[in-house]
Design a protein around this motif. Structure first.
Motif, PDB file in Angstrom:
ATOM      1  N   LEU A 171       0.834  -1.203   0.000  1.00 42.76           N
ATOM      2  CA  LEU A 171       0.000   0.000   0.000  1.00 42.76           C
ATOM      3  C   LEU A 171       0.868   1.252   0.000  1.00 42.76           C
ATOM      4  CD1 LEU A 171      -2.958   0.777  -0.040  1.00 42.76           C
ATOM      5  CD2 LEU A 171      -2.890   0.904   2.434  1.00 42.76           C
ATOM      6  N   ASN A 172       1.941   1.217   0.774  1.00 45.39           N
ATOM      7  CA  ASN A 172       2.875   2.336   0.780  1.00 45.39           C
ATOM      8  C   ASN A 172       4.287   1.814   1.003  1.00 45.39           C
ATOM      9  OD1 ASN A 172       3.333   2.039   3.614  1.00 45.39           O
ATOM     10  ND2 ASN A 172       1.505   3.226   4.007  1.00 45.39           N
ATOM     11  N   SER A 173       5.263   2.610   0.600  1.00 46.99           N
ATOM     12  CA  SER A 173       6.656   2.188   0.688  1.00 46.99           C
ATOM     13  C   SER A 173       7.406   2.867   1.824  1.00 46.99           C
ATOM     14  CB  SER A 173       7.361   2.481  -0.635  1.00 46.99           C
ATOM     15  OG  SER A 173       6.766   1.738  -1.664  1.00 46.99           O
ATOM     16  N   TYR A 174       6.746   3.665   2.605  1.00 49.75           N
ATOM     17  CA  TYR A 174       7.396   4.348   3.714  1.00 49.75           C
ATOM     18  C   TYR A 174       6.993   3.680   5.018  1.00 49.75           C
ATOM     19  CZ  TYR A 174       2.845   6.596   3.439  1.00 49.75           C
ATOM     20  OH  TYR A 174       1.496   6.822   3.348  1.00 49.75           O
ATOM     21  N   ASN A 175       7.713   4.004   6.075  1.00 51.22           N
ATOM     22  CA  ASN A 175       7.449   3.359   7.373  1.00 51.22           C
ATOM     23  C   ASN A 175       6.140   3.840   7.963  1.00 51.22           C
ATOM     24  OD1 ASN A 175       9.542   1.587   7.574  1.00 51.22           O
ATOM     25  ND2 ASN A 175      10.916   3.048   8.540  1.00 51.22           N
ATOM     26  N   PRO A 176       5.311   2.931   8.424  1.00 51.86           N
ATOM     27  CA  PRO A 176       5.467   1.493   8.261  1.00 51.86           C
ATOM     28  C   PRO A 176       4.985   1.053   6.882  1.00 51.86           C
ATOM     29  CG  PRO A 176       3.482   1.885   9.513  1.00 51.86           C
ATOM     30  CD  PRO A 176       4.119   3.241   9.233  1.00 51.86           C
ATOM     31  N   VAL A 177       5.730   0.140   6.273  1.00 49.20           N
ATOM     32  CA  VAL A 177       5.322  -0.447   5.004  1.00 49.20           C
ATOM     33  C   VAL A 177       4.098  -1.314   5.297  1.00 49.20           C
ATOM     34  CG1 VAL A 177       5.997  -1.974   3.122  1.00 49.20           C
ATOM     35  CG2 VAL A 177       7.689  -0.440   4.156  1.00 49.20           C
ATOM     36  N   THR A 178       3.030  -1.107   4.552  1.00 48.28           N
ATOM     37  CA  THR A 178       1.797  -1.859   4.797  1.00 48.28           C
ATOM     38  C   THR A 178       1.329  -2.563   3.529  1.00 48.28           C
ATOM     39  OG1 THR A 178       0.409   0.069   4.376  1.00 48.28           O
ATOM     40  CG2 THR A 178       1.040  -0.343   6.667  1.00 48.28           C
ATOM     41  N   PHE A 179       0.529  -3.597   3.749  1.00 51.45           N
ATOM     42  CA  PHE A 179       0.015  -4.420   2.657  1.00 51.45           C
ATOM     43  C   PHE A 179      -1.476  -4.621   2.835  1.00 51.45           C
ATOM     44  CE2 PHE A 179       4.437  -5.327   3.135  1.00 51.45           C
ATOM     45  CZ  PHE A 179       4.900  -5.427   1.843  1.00 51.45           C
ATOM     46  N   ARG A 180      -2.139  -4.810   1.700  1.00 54.83           N
ATOM     47  CA  ARG A 180      -3.563  -5.139   1.715  1.00 54.83           C
ATOM     48  C   ARG A 180      -3.848  -6.079   0.560  1.00 54.83           C
ATOM     49  NH1 ARG A 180      -6.877  -0.252   1.887  1.00 54.83           N
ATOM     50  NH2 ARG A 180      -8.488  -1.785   2.261  1.00 54.83           N
ATOM     51  N   LEU A 181      -5.022  -6.653   0.570  1.00 53.62           N
ATOM     52  CA  LEU A 181      -5.426  -7.563  -0.495  1.00 53.62           C
ATOM     53  C   LEU A 181      -5.645  -6.791  -1.789  1.00 53.62           C
ATOM     54  CD1 LEU A 181      -7.993  -9.721   1.480  1.00 53.62           C
ATOM     55  CD2 LEU A 181      -5.695 -10.390   0.802  1.00 53.62           C
ATOM     56  N   THR A 182      -5.403  -7.445  -2.914  1.00 56.06           N
ATOM     57  CA  THR A 182      -5.699  -6.834  -4.197  1.00 56.06           C
ATOM     58  C   THR A 182      -7.218  -6.824  -4.391  1.00 56.06           C
ATOM     59  OG1 THR A 182      -5.490  -8.961  -5.322  1.00 56.06           O
ATOM     60  CG2 THR A 182      -3.513  -7.565  -5.254  1.00 56.06           C
ATOM     61  N   GLU A 183      -7.684  -6.055  -5.329  1.00 65.27           N
ATOM     62  CA  GLU A 183      -9.120  -5.955  -5.594  1.00 65.27           C
ATOM     63  C   GLU A 183      -9.738  -7.326  -5.887  1.00 65.27           C
ATOM     64  OE1 GLU A 183     -11.198  -3.260  -5.451  1.00 65.27           O
ATOM     65  OE2 GLU A 183      -9.510  -2.168  -4.613  1.00 65.27           O
ATOM     66  N   GLU A 184      -8.990  -8.147  -6.597  1.00 64.25           N
ATOM     67  CA  GLU A 184      -9.493  -9.469  -6.989  1.00 64.25           C
ATOM     68  C   GLU A 184      -9.812 -10.347  -5.777  1.00 64.25           C
ATOM     69  OE1 GLU A 184      -8.109 -13.366  -9.609  1.00 64.25           O
ATOM     70  OE2 GLU A 184      -6.844 -11.587  -9.555  1.00 64.25           O
ATOM     71  N   TYR A 185      -9.033 -10.206  -4.713  1.00 69.49           N
ATOM     72  CA  TYR A 185      -9.206 -11.063  -3.536  1.00 69.49           C
ATOM     73  C   TYR A 185      -9.821 -10.327  -2.342  1.00 69.49           C
ATOM     74  CZ  TYR A 185      -6.589 -14.410  -6.196  1.00 69.49           C
ATOM     75  OH  TYR A 185      -6.197 -15.279  -7.183  1.00 69.49           O
ATOM     76  N   SER A 186     -10.153  -9.099  -2.524  1.00 71.39           N
ATOM     77  CA  SER A 186     -10.774  -8.316  -1.461  1.00 71.39           C
ATOM     78  C   SER A 186     -12.229  -8.763  -1.280  1.00 71.39           C
ATOM     79  CB  SER A 186     -10.713  -6.837  -1.830  1.00 71.39           C
ATOM     80  OG  SER A 186     -11.217  -6.063  -0.783  1.00 71.39           O
ATOM     81  N   PRO A 187     -12.647  -8.956  -0.027  1.00 71.96           N
ATOM     82  CA  PRO A 187     -14.029  -9.436   0.179  1.00 71.96           C
ATOM     83  C   PRO A 187     -15.056  -8.365  -0.141  1.00 71.96           C
ATOM     84  CG  PRO A 187     -13.058  -8.884   2.281  1.00 71.96           C
ATOM     85  CD  PRO A 187     -11.968  -8.731   1.240  1.00 71.96           C
ATOM     86  N   ASN A 188     -16.180  -8.802  -0.648  1.00 65.65           N
ATOM     87  CA  ASN A 188     -17.297  -7.906  -0.897  1.00 65.65           C
ATOM     88  C   ASN A 188     -18.351  -8.215   0.167  1.00 65.65           C
ATOM     89  OD1 ASN A 188     -19.236  -6.218  -1.862  1.00 65.65           O
ATOM     90  ND2 ASN A 188     -19.563  -7.307  -3.784  1.00 65.65           N
ATOM     91  N   LEU A 189     -18.226  -7.539   1.312  1.00 59.86           N
ATOM     92  CA  LEU A 189     -19.099  -7.827   2.443  1.00 59.86           C
ATOM     93  C   LEU A 189     -20.049  -6.663   2.715  1.00 59.86           C
ATOM     94  CD1 LEU A 189     -16.344  -9.295   4.791  1.00 59.86           C
ATOM     95  CD2 LEU A 189     -17.961 -10.560   3.389  1.00 59.86           C
ATOM     96  N   THR A 190     -20.683  -6.187   1.685  1.00 59.67           N
ATOM     97  CA  THR A 190     -21.568  -5.028   1.850  1.00 59.67           C
ATOM     98  C   THR A 190     -22.953  -5.394   2.340  1.00 59.67           C
ATOM     99  OG1 THR A 190     -22.157  -5.174  -0.486  1.00 59.67           O
ATOM    100  CG2 THR A 190     -20.365  -3.661   0.108  1.00 59.67           C
ATOM    101  N   SER A 191     -23.207  -6.687   2.556  1.00 55.37           N
ATOM    102  CA  SER A 191     -24.557  -7.088   2.983  1.00 55.37           C
ATOM    103  C   SER A 191     -24.795  -6.797   4.431  1.00 55.37           C
ATOM    104  CB  SER A 191     -24.765  -8.562   2.718  1.00 55.37           C
ATOM    105  OG  SER A 191     -23.738  -9.344   3.302  1.00 55.37           O
TER     106      SER A 191
END
Length: 114
Positions: free
Chosen positions: A94-114
């Motif tokens: 998600l970002n390259s500066y401290n802290p470096v963070t990660f998240r799921l890509t759109e393809e694997y991101s859950p769609n939990l809008t229900s």
């Protein structure tokens, strides 16, 4: 006074029940992900952690340090698992500066809008 306590307790119960349903939904998402791609045990744990961060967390991303702590491994080992997931297209930096963070890509991101 007791009515306020009762109302608060009912609210807590409702939030817990919603969280349980969300967690069950995440398990279903995890099943679909593991059916699509082969994941090592630690990679699967990272994916499930990121799913939970996205569903319940403030920002939906996790730092290398948080992931390493969750896996109970060093940050360098966690980076190797994360790099493998990035290569498979499951998560992204998600970002390259401290802290470096990660998240799921759109393809694997859950769609939990229900």
């Amino acid at each position: 006074m007791l009515e306020f306590i009762r109302t608060a307790q009912l609210g807590i119960i409702e939030r817990l029940e919603t969280s349980i349903r969300t967690l069950d939904d995440l398990k279903g998402v995890m099943t679909k992900i593991t059916a699509d791609i082969e994941l090592k045990e630690k990679e699967a744990q990272i994916v499930f952690l990121l799913l939970q961060y996205e569903a319940f967390g403030l920002f939906g991303d996790a730092s290398v340090q948080e992931i390493a702590g969750f896996l109970r491994v060093g940050k360098q080992q966690a980076r190797k698992y994360i790099a493998s997931l990035e290569k498979k297209g499951v998560c992204r930096k998600l970002n390259s500066y401290n802290p470096v963070t990660f998240r799921l890509t759109e393809e694997y991101s859950p769609n939990l809008t229900s």
